[in-house]
Design a protein around this motif. Structure first.
Motif, PDB file in Angstrom:
ATOM      1  N   SER A 154       0.820  -1.199   0.000  1.00  0.00           N
ATOM      2  CA  SER A 154       0.000   0.000   0.000  1.00  0.00           C
ATOM      3  C   SER A 154       0.858   1.255   0.000  1.00  0.00           C
ATOM      4  CB  SER A 154      -0.922  -0.009   1.220  1.00  0.00           C
ATOM      5  OG  SER A 154      -1.762   1.117   1.236  1.00  0.00           O
ATOM      6  N   GLU A 155       1.903   1.271   0.814  1.00  0.00           N
ATOM      7  CA  GLU A 155       2.776   2.438   0.854  1.00  0.00           C
ATOM      8  C   GLU A 155       3.503   2.637  -0.474  1.00  0.00           C
ATOM      9  OE1 GLU A 155       4.885   1.472   4.626  1.00  0.00           O
ATOM     10  OE2 GLU A 155       3.850   3.244   5.399  1.00  0.00           O
ATOM     11  N   ILE A 156       3.897   1.541  -1.112  1.00  0.00           N
ATOM     12  CA  ILE A 156       4.569   1.649  -2.409  1.00  0.00           C
ATOM     13  C   ILE A 156       3.601   2.141  -3.474  1.00  0.00           C
ATOM     14  CG2 ILE A 156       5.620   0.272  -4.255  1.00  0.00           C
ATOM     15  CD1 ILE A 156       6.981  -1.355  -1.999  1.00  0.00           C
ATOM     16  N   LEU A 157       2.372   1.621  -3.461  1.00  0.00           N
ATOM     17  CA  LEU A 157       1.385   2.089  -4.432  1.00  0.00           C
ATOM     18  C   LEU A 157       1.060   3.567  -4.208  1.00  0.00           C
ATOM     19  CD1 LEU A 157      -0.545   1.685  -6.741  1.00  0.00           C
ATOM     20  CD2 LEU A 157      -2.188   0.664  -5.151  1.00  0.00           C
ATOM     21  N   ALA A 158       1.041   4.010  -2.951  1.00  0.00           N
ATOM     22  CA  ALA A 158       0.794   5.422  -2.675  1.00  0.00           C
ATOM     23  C   ALA A 158       1.903   6.290  -3.265  1.00  0.00           C
ATOM     24  CB  ALA A 158       0.669   5.658  -1.177  1.00  0.00           C
ATOM     25  N   LEU A 159       3.141   5.845  -3.175  1.00  0.00           N
ATOM     26  CA  LEU A 159       4.250   6.601  -3.768  1.00  0.00           C
ATOM     27  C   LEU A 159       4.151   6.613  -5.292  1.00  0.00           C
ATOM     28  CD1 LEU A 159       7.170   5.398  -1.474  1.00  0.00           C
ATOM     29  CD2 LEU A 159       6.161   7.685  -1.526  1.00  0.00           C
ATOM     30  N   ILE A 160       3.753   5.485  -5.872  1.00  0.00           N
ATOM     31  CA  ILE A 160       3.555   5.428  -7.322  1.00  0.00           C
ATOM     32  C   ILE A 160       2.461   6.396  -7.734  1.00  0.00           C
ATOM     33  CG2 ILE A 160       2.723   3.956  -9.211  1.00  0.00           C
ATOM     34  CD1 ILE A 160       4.113   1.605  -7.812  1.00  0.00           C
ATOM     35  N   THR A 161       1.376   6.425  -6.963  1.00  0.00           N
ATOM     36  CA  THR A 161       0.264   7.327  -7.268  1.00  0.00           C
ATOM     37  C   THR A 161       0.695   8.786  -7.184  1.00  0.00           C
ATOM     38  OG1 THR A 161      -1.290   5.681  -6.411  1.00  0.00           O
ATOM     39  CG2 THR A 161      -2.121   7.918  -6.652  1.00  0.00           C
ATOM     40  N   GLN A 162       1.680   9.080  -6.339  1.00  0.00           N
ATOM     41  CA  GLN A 162       2.222  10.432  -6.246  1.00  0.00           C
ATOM     42  C   GLN A 162       3.136  10.782  -7.412  1.00  0.00           C
ATOM     43  OE1 GLN A 162       3.974  11.241  -2.357  1.00  0.00           O
ATOM     44  NE2 GLN A 162       2.434   9.961  -1.366  1.00  0.00           N
ATOM     45  N   GLY A 163       3.391   9.814  -8.296  1.00  0.00           N
ATOM     46  CA  GLY A 163       4.210  10.071  -9.480  1.00  0.00           C
ATOM     47  C   GLY A 163       5.656   9.674  -9.346  1.00  0.00           C
ATOM     48  N   LYS A 164       6.022   8.951  -8.284  1.00  0.00           N
ATOM     49  CA  LYS A 164       7.407   8.527  -8.106  1.00  0.00           C
ATOM     50  C   LYS A 164       7.736   7.370  -9.053  1.00  0.00           C
ATOM     51  CE  LYS A 164       7.560  11.243  -4.477  1.00  0.00           C
ATOM     52  NZ  LYS A 164       8.192  12.582  -4.567  1.00  0.00           N
ATOM     53  N   ASN A 165       8.940   7.418  -9.644  1.00  0.00           N
ATOM     54  CA  ASN A 165       9.380   6.295 -10.471  1.00  0.00           C
ATOM     55  C   ASN A 165      10.039   5.239  -9.591  1.00  0.00           C
ATOM     56  OD1 ASN A 165      12.135   7.039 -10.035  1.00  0.00           O
ATOM     57  ND2 ASN A 165      12.055   8.462 -11.776  1.00  0.00           N
ATOM     58  N   ASN A 166      10.416   4.114 -10.193  1.00  0.00           N
ATOM     59  CA  ASN A 166      10.953   3.002  -9.403  1.00  0.00           C
ATOM     60  C   ASN A 166      12.198   3.400  -8.614  1.00  0.00           C
ATOM     61  OD1 ASN A 166       8.940   1.302 -10.224  1.00  0.00           O
ATOM     62  ND2 ASN A 166      10.191   0.095 -11.637  1.00  0.00           N
ATOM     63  N   ALA A 167      13.092   4.165  -9.243  1.00  0.00           N
ATOM     64  CA  ALA A 167      14.320   4.574  -8.564  1.00  0.00           C
ATOM     65  C   ALA A 167      14.006   5.455  -7.361  1.00  0.00           C
ATOM     66  CB  ALA A 167      15.240   5.308  -9.536  1.00  0.00           C
ATOM     67  N   GLU A 168      13.042   6.349  -7.519  1.00  0.00           N
ATOM     68  CA  GLU A 168      12.659   7.234  -6.413  1.00  0.00           C
ATOM     69  C   GLU A 168      11.998   6.452  -5.287  1.00  0.00           C
ATOM     70  OE1 GLU A 168      11.829  11.441  -8.755  1.00  0.00           O
ATOM     71  OE2 GLU A 168      10.308   9.845  -8.829  1.00  0.00           O
ATOM     72  N   VAL A 169      11.116   5.513  -5.640  1.00  0.00           N
ATOM     73  CA  VAL A 169      10.467   4.692  -4.619  1.00  0.00           C
ATOM     74  C   VAL A 169      11.509   3.875  -3.861  1.00  0.00           C
ATOM     75  CG1 VAL A 169       8.823   2.830  -4.187  1.00  0.00           C
ATOM     76  CG2 VAL A 169       8.282   4.595  -5.876  1.00  0.00           C
ATOM     77  N   ALA A 170      12.465   3.315  -4.585  1.00  0.00           N
ATOM     78  CA  ALA A 170      13.521   2.525  -3.945  1.00  0.00           C
ATOM     79  C   ALA A 170      14.325   3.382  -2.975  1.00  0.00           C
ATOM     80  CB  ALA A 170      14.445   1.921  -5.009  1.00  0.00           C
ATOM     81  N   ALA A 171      14.669   4.601  -3.381  1.00  0.00           N
ATOM     82  CA  ALA A 171      15.455   5.482  -2.517  1.00  0.00           C
ATOM     83  C   ALA A 171      14.674   5.887  -1.275  1.00  0.00           C
ATOM     84  CB  ALA A 171      15.886   6.718  -3.299  1.00  0.00           C
ATOM     85  N   LEU A 172      13.395   6.173  -1.435  1.00  0.00           N
ATOM     86  CA  LEU A 172      12.586   6.634  -0.316  1.00  0.00           C
ATOM     87  C   LEU A 172      12.290   5.535   0.686  1.00  0.00           C
ATOM     88  CD1 LEU A 172      10.069   8.887  -2.275  1.00  0.00           C
ATOM     89  CD2 LEU A 172      11.841   9.665  -0.700  1.00  0.00           C
ATOM     90  N   THR A 173      12.215   4.295   0.216  1.00  0.00           N
ATOM     91  CA  THR A 173      11.874   3.180   1.096  1.00  0.00           C
ATOM     92  C   THR A 173      13.100   2.377   1.530  1.00  0.00           C
ATOM     93  OG1 THR A 173      11.462   1.764  -0.836  1.00  0.00           O
ATOM     94  CG2 THR A 173       9.574   2.937   0.107  1.00  0.00           C
ATOM     95  N   TYR A 174      14.280   2.725   1.001  1.00  0.00           N
ATOM     96  CA  TYR A 174      15.513   2.009   1.298  1.00  0.00           C
ATOM     97  C   TYR A 174      15.419   0.531   0.890  1.00  0.00           C
ATOM     98  CZ  TYR A 174      17.105   6.136   3.808  1.00  0.00           C
ATOM     99  OH  TYR A 174      17.487   7.422   4.126  1.00  0.00           O
ATOM    100  N   LEU A 175      14.733   0.295  -0.236  1.00  0.00           N
ATOM    101  CA  LEU A 175      14.669  -1.029  -0.832  1.00  0.00           C
ATOM    102  C   LEU A 175      15.398  -0.991  -2.166  1.00  0.00           C
ATOM    103  CD1 LEU A 175      10.892  -1.808  -0.133  1.00  0.00           C
ATOM    104  CD2 LEU A 175      12.859  -2.734   1.104  1.00  0.00           C
ATOM    105  N   SER A 176      15.737  -2.155  -2.690  1.00  0.00           N
ATOM    106  CA  SER A 176      16.435  -2.195  -3.972  1.00  0.00           C
ATOM    107  C   SER A 176      15.441  -2.009  -5.117  1.00  0.00           C
ATOM    108  CB  SER A 176      17.159  -3.535  -4.140  1.00  0.00           C
ATOM    109  OG  SER A 176      16.223  -4.577  -4.389  1.00  0.00           O
ATOM    110  N   PRO A 177      15.912  -1.502  -6.276  1.00  0.00           N
ATOM    111  CA  PRO A 177      15.007  -1.375  -7.428  1.00  0.00           C
ATOM    112  C   PRO A 177      14.370  -2.700  -7.827  1.00  0.00           C
ATOM    113  CG  PRO A 177      16.984  -0.074  -7.775  1.00  0.00           C
ATOM    114  CD  PRO A 177      17.224  -0.876  -6.524  1.00  0.00           C
TER     115      PRO A 177
END
Length: 222
Positions: A154-177
């Protein structure tokens, strides 16, 4: 052992998402003699001091620490805690270094969460153990839960909905691409879409658009 305060402590819940706030507030239903949720909708002005401000980091860009700095500096907030699943050492160190007194795991059962808030109110610093991925309290809620989306998805989908790309989501969540890509596939399958654009449209129609005004207002914005 922290003694319980003579009267219930007041707690303000800070998050951009209504469903998250309501679910979190429900965790305290059985502890009204110890915790009073003084504020959910921060669009309404509140001048009285709050014992503990509980910042739920759901879908917040955790590498942007503006909210934490402002909450700690807010004269209405006697103490500030972060409520999160992300226990990256850099995030914990930043929060502690800027005056956050509690860094609390979303896997805590309600009784332990209440005890942690009371300890922070009493002047202690409380840092939860890094959580293993276990079932959260059934009182909690998040966008997409009824469609079978997990809290992390849910948190990842919320970031996607905000327009974040995979690299940005990975950086914000400290997960790998690659981990983000795996999450994306699982999310797309659960909501019945096949593209990022379709996922964004679905998210916007199903509660994944944040109300940033809520936090901005509490921090002293317009």
């Amino acid at each position: 052992m922290v003694s319980r305060p003579a009267k219930p402590i007041t707690v303000a819940l800070i998050d951009d998402y209504d469903v998250v706030l309501v679910g979190l507030a429900h965790m305290f239903d059985a502890y009204r003699d110890r915790v009073v949720v003084a504020e959910i909708d921060a669009n309404e002005p509140l001048s009285d001091p709050i014992d503990v401000v509980m910042y739920d980091s759901f879908a917040q860009p955790e590498s942007d620490h503006h909210e934490i700095r402002q909450l700690v500096a807010n004269p209405r907030a006697r103490q500030t805690v972060v409520y999160t699943w992300n226990f990256h050492p850099e995030l914990i160190a930043y929060a502690r270094g800027h005056g956050v007194r509690g860094y609390l795991s979303k896997t805590l059962p309600a009784r332990e969460l209440v005890a942690a808030l009371e300890a922070v109110h009493a002047g202690e610093e409380v840092i939860s153990e890094p959580p293993r991925r276990t079932q959260l309290s059934m009182a909690l809620d998040w966008p997409g839960r009824r469609e079978g989306i997990t809290d992390r998805e849910s948190e990842i989908l919320a970031l996607i909905t905000q327009g974040k790309n995979n690299a940005e989501v990975a950086a914000l969540t400290y997960l790998s691409p690659n981990t983000i890509k795996s999450y994306n596939r699982a999310i797309y399958r659960k909501i019945g879409v096949s593209s990022r654009t379709q996922a964004v449209v679905w998210g916007m129609s199903n509660g994944f658009t944040p109300d940033h005004h809520r936090i901005d207002h509490w921090l002293g914005g317009p």
